[in-house]
Design an enzyme around this catalytic site. Structure first.
Site, PDB file in Angstrom:
ATOM      1  N   LYS A  18      -6.811 -40.524 -72.853  1.00 15.87           N
ATOM      2  CA  LYS A  18      -6.888 -39.763 -71.614  1.00 15.87           C
ATOM      3  C   LYS A  18      -7.904 -40.354 -70.637  1.00 15.87           C
ATOM      4  CE  LYS A  18      -5.691 -35.058 -73.234  1.00 15.87           C
ATOM      5  NZ  LYS A  18      -4.851 -34.555 -72.146  1.00 15.87           N
ATOM      6  N   HIS A  52      -9.082 -32.303 -67.774  1.00 19.50           N
ATOM      7  CA  HIS A  52      -9.019 -33.631 -68.376  1.00 19.50           C
ATOM      8  C   HIS A  52      -7.640 -34.211 -68.079  1.00 19.50           C
ATOM      9  CE1 HIS A  52      -6.822 -31.698 -71.755  1.00 19.50           C
ATOM     10  NE2 HIS A  52      -7.786 -30.802 -71.755  1.00 19.50           N
ATOM     11  N   HIS A 105      -2.605 -30.726 -77.053  1.00 12.78           N
ATOM     12  CA  HIS A 105      -1.839 -29.813 -77.904  1.00 12.78           C
ATOM     13  C   HIS A 105      -0.806 -30.576 -78.737  1.00 12.78           C
ATOM     14  CE1 HIS A 105      -3.467 -26.268 -75.874  1.00 12.78           C
ATOM     15  NE2 HIS A 105      -2.804 -25.510 -76.721  1.00 12.78           N
ATOM     16  N   ARG A 165       3.389 -26.313 -73.198  1.00 11.55           N
ATOM     17  CA  ARG A 165       2.454 -26.671 -72.123  1.00 11.55           C
ATOM     18  C   ARG A 165       3.210 -27.211 -70.902  1.00 11.55           C
ATOM     19  NH1 ARG A 165      -2.753 -25.089 -72.271  1.00 11.55           N
ATOM     20  NH2 ARG A 165      -3.652 -27.108 -71.741  1.00 11.55           N
TER      21      ARG A 165
END
Length: 521
Positions: free
Chosen positions: A342, A403, A410, A469
């Protein structure tokens, strides 16, 4: 008896009590060798490349990259000085520079320094890789954004009604027209049976929601019925431009979720989105593990060394204590791998930020290189007709976390947890008494159809958690699919580190990977 006599007596007693095939010195050396061999195994693995999509260097205004919480101009473009300090902090790893990153509001970045953390088991987070994510201008990204728009428009449609609802029928038809849509299809097209589902074995069989979200959960001396707080229909956020810009700058939301008075079984995208809004890290896989343990020995993996023992049962090894521990253990290590990608590699923007780019393009404020396939989507006029903007309607008042998007945390946890459970349980075991939620979510109805297996329903649970999500608007499909694979890799290497730590006759962990191949560890 004097003090010297007491000391000698205690010493003699200690020696008399020693039992086992190894002396303390031998045991110490054996323990060291096991740990050294595990570390050497990890060290000897090939170093991967860490490719990115190139958007950060391509666009001077950083429109393709995550910048939430930093200050932005009226178009939602990040302040370049602030972004450069952010990059300097990431490049140097200097904690003091992280404290100097300019913020645009009160919200803070979510733990970027976790990107540098080391762990003592499993793979190092920097030694795992992902595929290159979609670029800002690609047809692939356009298809994922269209899917998120349709997810927002259909949040209140019960999964059980997907085959008949006009919105889900329209969504499937529209997504079928994209040249690079990578969701599951039937005969080359998206259908209401494949809509918003994953690509894993078992994902398309039976109800949309995994049985592990419906079965009662044995929790010590209590049974948890899986009915959850449900947001009111139509409760969407960040559809006004001022609110959207405030959230990009790290401001607090002006609204909050309104909940129904009755808890419900997960019956639509809004319910699922709320479940993954407030769950703790490994909650879904923990409840699945507890349900699986309640099925008894017949649900355990046939290789479990205690299944055929005449005198022993598993507990600390190959029993509940180990399985529960491994599900939890894998979660944080999976997050470390996700956080490295990320922050230190990808820095991909979130769908809500892309929605602002769509809004500014369609109102003539900008001419960003968004793939034209998106502007042909029938989702856009429906969103504008309902909300008055082309912003992505969000299920959460605060929008996405602070982020970057790729890969999804997840999904990475879910991929690791599902893999751990497949290693300990019999994937072909058929789940008894399957059910599906009613349209109102107040009851469970019997399901009659193709058999639902542990392996397939664990895969489905992982997809539900990750795609949930997406349904909330905070992730892309590629965040989910690649996060699952990353988590799977983490779990496999943790199991690899542990394979030589057992005294039992054990022939190895067997599991089916997400790509359908079977491996033995």
């Amino acid at each position: 008896m004097n003090e010297r006599q007491v000391t000698n007596t205690n010493s003699n007693l200690g020696k008399c009590c020693e039992t086992g095939p190894l002396t303390p010195l031998q045991r110490r050396e054996e323990a060291f060798e096991i740990r050294e061999n595990a570390a050497q195994f990890q060290k000897d693995l090939p170093l991967p490349n860490h490719p990115c999509n190139g958007d950060e260097n391509l666009y001077a205004n950083k429109i393709g990259n995550f910048s939430k919480t930093l200050p932005h101009n009226g178009l939602g473009e990040v302040d370049i000085n602030a972004y450069n300090i952010f990059i300097k902090a990431l490049t140097t790893g200097n904690p003091d520079i992280f404290e100097a990153i300019p913020l645009g509001g009160v919200m803070k970045l979510a733990n970027p320094q976790a990107s540098y953390a080391y762990d003592l088991i499993g793979p190092d987070s920097h030694h795992l890789t992902t595929m290159i994510p979609p670029t800002f201008s690609s047809a692939w990204r356009a298809s994922e954004m269209a899917e998120d728009y349709w997810s927002a428009l259909t949040r209140d449609v019960p999964f059980i009604n997907y085959n008949t609802n006009y919105l889900t029928i329209a969504a499937a038809s529209d997504l079928s027209k994209f040249s690079d849509f990578r969701g599951p299809k039937e005969d080359g097209v998206v259908t209401t049976q494949t809509l918003f589902r994953g690509n894993l074995p078992g994902d398309l069989i039976g109800p949309y929601i995994s049985q592990f979200f419906y079965k009662d959960v044995p929790f010590g001396n209590k049974t948890i019925v899986q009915r959850y707080d449900s947001p009111m229909a139509g409760d969407d956020f960040m559809v006004s431009y001022d609110e959207w810009l405030n959230i990009q700058n790290g401001g607090l939301p002006n609204n909050s979720i309104t909940f129904d008075c009755l808890p419900r079984y997960i019956r639509n995208g809004r319910d699922l989105g709320q479940w993954v809004h407030v769950d703790f890290t490994y909650q879904g896989m923990l409840t699945a593990c507890l349900i699986l343990l309640s099925f008894g020995d017949k649900a355990l993996d046939p290789r479990n060394p205690y299944l055929n023992s005449r005198t022993q049962v598993g507990f600390i090894t190959f029993g509940a204590a180990q399985i529960l521990d491994f599900v939890a253990k894998a979660a944080r290590i999976a997050l470390e791998a996700a956080w490295y990608q990320k922050f230190l590699v990808q820095r991909v923007l979130r769908p809500e930020a892309f929605g602002g780019c769509v809004e500014n393009n369609l109102t003539g404020a900008t001419r960003y290189p968004i793939n034209p396939e998106l502007f042909n989507s029938k989702a856009l006029p429906k969103v504008f007709s309902k909300y008055g903007t082309y912003l992505l309607p969000m299920a959460y008042p605060e929008g996405c976390p602070t982020h970057p998007a790729y890969p999804a945390g997840h999904a990475t946890i879910a991929g690791a947890g599902a893999t751990m459970l497949k290693a300990f349980f019999n994937e072909s075991f058929i789940i008894p008494d399957p059910v599906v939620a009613s349209a109102d979510g107040l009851s469970l109805l019997p399901y009659s159809g193709a058999a639902l297996t542990i392996g397939g329903e664990l895969n489905k649970l992982a997809s539900n958690i990750s795609i949930g999500r997406d349904l909330a608007g905070v992730h892309w499909r590629s965040d989910s699919s690649e996060g699952l694979k990353l988590g799977e890799s983490v779990a496999i290497q943790i199991l690899q580190d542990y394979k030589n730590t057992y005294n039992e006759h054990f022939s190895g962990f067997t599991l089916t990977k997400f790509d359908g191949t079977t491996i033995i560890i």
